[in-house]
Design a protein around this motif. Structure first.
Motif, short mmCIF file in Angstrom:
data_model
loop_
_atom_site.label_atom_id
_atom_site.label_comp_id
_atom_site.label_asym_id
_atom_site.label_seq_id
_atom_site.Cartn_x
_atom_site.Cartn_y
_atom_site.Cartn_z
N GLY A 241 0.81 -1.22 0.00
CA GLY A 241 0.00 0.00 0.00
C GLY A 241 0.83 1.25 0.00
N VAL A 242 2.07 1.18 0.44
CA VAL A 242 3.01 2.30 0.38
C VAL A 242 4.34 1.78 -0.15
N ARG A 243 5.18 2.70 -0.55
CA ARG A 243 6.53 2.36 -0.99
C ARG A 243 7.49 3.39 -0.42
N GLU A 244 8.73 2.98 -0.27
CA GLU A 244 9.74 3.94 0.16
C GLU A 244 9.85 5.05 -0.86
N SER A 245 9.96 6.27 -0.39
CA SER A 245 10.06 7.43 -1.28
C SER A 245 11.23 7.27 -2.25
N GLY A 246 10.97 7.51 -3.54
CA GLY A 246 12.01 7.39 -4.55
C GLY A 246 13.21 8.28 -4.29
N PRO A 247 13.02 9.58 -4.00
CA PRO A 247 14.18 10.45 -3.71
C PRO A 247 14.97 9.97 -2.50
N LEU A 248 14.28 9.49 -1.47
CA LEU A 248 14.99 8.99 -0.29
C LEU A 248 15.87 7.80 -0.64
N GLY A 249 15.29 6.81 -1.36
CA GLY A 249 16.06 5.62 -1.71
C GLY A 249 17.24 5.94 -2.61
N ALA A 250 17.03 6.83 -3.59
CA ALA A 250 18.12 7.19 -4.50
C ALA A 250 19.23 7.93 -3.76
N TYR A 251 18.85 8.82 -2.85
CA TYR A 251 19.86 9.57 -2.09
C TYR A 251 20.66 8.63 -1.20
N ARG A 252 19.95 7.71 -0.52
CA ARG A 252 20.66 6.75 0.33
C ARG A 252 21.66 5.92 -0.47
#
Length: 431
Positions: free
Chosen positions: A190-201
């Motif tokens: 129902g949710v996913r990790e935020s794309g910008p957060l994952g890419a930055y990490r």
């Protein structure tokens, strides 16, 4: 000989023991989840980072011990001017320790992955998984660097403490989630990790791994020449560690592709995420007896919905619709306990309306507010029990009261009950 080549130049005990410990830790932590209900790929993707906290601490300690044993300046064959302490030696150390420890961790995650593949819904989040693996490697390299800097066994506890602290910071403040292995909670369908957060990490941890490895090479090399590229990489890591605190990333975003599966029973519509379709029958079967036991049609919501379907301002925390009861269908949930409890809680008034700050008591010294609150609390327990064994026991105010009599009382006194004005002595079967 071929097996020894995979360990050279690190003594086997310094690699195989921590790798075995990591495998055992990972299996022990995930084994009990193999039979969980409602497993999904979003949850598994987040667990690749969440489950790595202790294993990566072991890996960092092992890397620090390797550095302390094999490149300390007291060794006659590891002097700074000798060719063996050039770039190849620390890189080979790091490759061997990181490869074996990371391989052991991934092997420990295989049973949980197989369980999700067999029954899980959704799709994996490759950026979150790659970020966790990059972080595992970077933190192992940090442990090696601690061993190089400490120039002895002291580097092992320093590495363990530093890595454990860095992996724990997301649990203290949300911005650290962009710089470490995990979110402060485990998202699910129902949710996913935020794309910008994952890419930055992912970018930050890759950069950190390069900078830390390069620093270890520089400290063990001879002569020590500071490279402009190396200095830039270290500075970039420092700057990148500050940016998420100045402009925090959203942690998760709703999954726009969620579809629902619904059924209707006794005037109430039950809907779950399509990935939770197996849970719909259990939700309906456990919620319906509670609504029936309460008996007041206007008190029942029009819908019971899976929280995985919530979007935007929907949901119990961001402006709930009074005609919707939200259920959290999450990995590892126990519907036999959670569904009746949630439905019963939604049917009775909030106990804090009684003015007792949530305290319910019928003891000798209890005041009128605490006594009135006990009616609400005991009614909630009685309603939840109707989906299970059909009754409550002990000193519950509704113990021994017939369902028909309770329903009649609710219909007669529902306004006073909603205002929390009913005293235990006013219940008809106790007078």
């Amino acid at each position: 000989m071929r097996f020894r080549a995979l360990l050279w130049p690190v003594p086997p005990v310094l690699v195989l023991v921590p790798a075995a410990l990591i495998l055992v830790l990972t299996l022990a932590d995930t084994w009990g989840r193999l039979g969980w209900r409602a497993l999904d790929w979003v949850y598994l993707s987040s667990q690749v980072g969440a489950q790595a906290r202790l294993p990566v601490t072991v890996a960092a300690g092992a890397a620090a011990l390797v550095a302390a044993r094999l490149v300390r300046p007291t060794l006659v064959f590891a002097q700074p001017w000798q060719p063996r302490t050039g770039r190849d030696l620390p890189l080979r150390h790091a490759m061997v320790v990181t490869g074996w420890c990371l391989g052991a961790y991934l092997a420990g995650m295989l049973p949980l992955t197989a369980a999700v593949a067999a029954a899980g819904a959704g799709s994996p989040d490759p950026v979150a998984v790659l970020g966790a693996l990059a972080g595992f490697a970077a933190l192992t390299l940090l442990g090696y660097l601690c061993g190089v800097l400490a120039r002895g066994p002291l580097g092992v506890p320093v590495a363990i403490g530093a890595v454990f602290l860095l992996t724990s910071l997301p649990l203290v403040a949300d911005p650290w989630a962009a710089l470490s292995l995990q979110l402060p909670f485990s998202p699910f369908l129902g949710v996913r990790e935020s794309g910008p957060l994952g890419a930055y990490r992912l970018g930050f941890l890759l950069l950190s791994g390069v900078a830390v490895g390069w620093t270890a090479v520089w400290l063990t090399g001879a002569p020590r020449r500071l490279s402009a590229v190396h200095g830039t990489a270290v500075a970039a890591v420092a700057v990148a560690a500050v940016l998420p605190h100045l402009h925090p990333f959203p942690l998760v975003v709703p999954d726009p592709e969620a579809a629902e599966v619904c059924a209707e029973h006794a005037g109430v519509r039950y809907c779950v995420h399509e990935g939770h379709a197996r849970e719909l029958a259990a939700v309906t079967a456990l919620a319906a007896p509670v609504f029936a036991a309460h008996g007041l049609a206007e008190a029942a919501p029009g819908q019971v919905r899976d929280l995985s379907l919530a979007r935007g301002e929907e949901g119990p925390f961001d402006g709930p619709d009074e005609d919707v009861l939200w259920l959290s269908v999450h990995p590892g949930w126990n519907p036999g306990h959670e569904v009746p409890a949630a439905v019963a809680h939604g049917l009775v008034p909030d106990v804090r309306r009684c003015g007792s700050d949530g305290v319910a008591s019928r003891e000798a010294g209890a005041g009128p507010r605490e006594r009135r609150a006990s009616v609400v609390v005991d009614l909630e327990a009685w309603l939840a029990a109707q989906a299970l064994d059909g009754g409550v026991h002990g000193d519950n105010l509704f113990a021994g009261a017939g369902p028909e009599r309770v329903r009649a009382w609710i219909r007669h006194d529902h306004r006073r009950l909603a205002a929390c004005e009913v005293d235990p002595g006013e219940l008809p079967w106790r007078t």
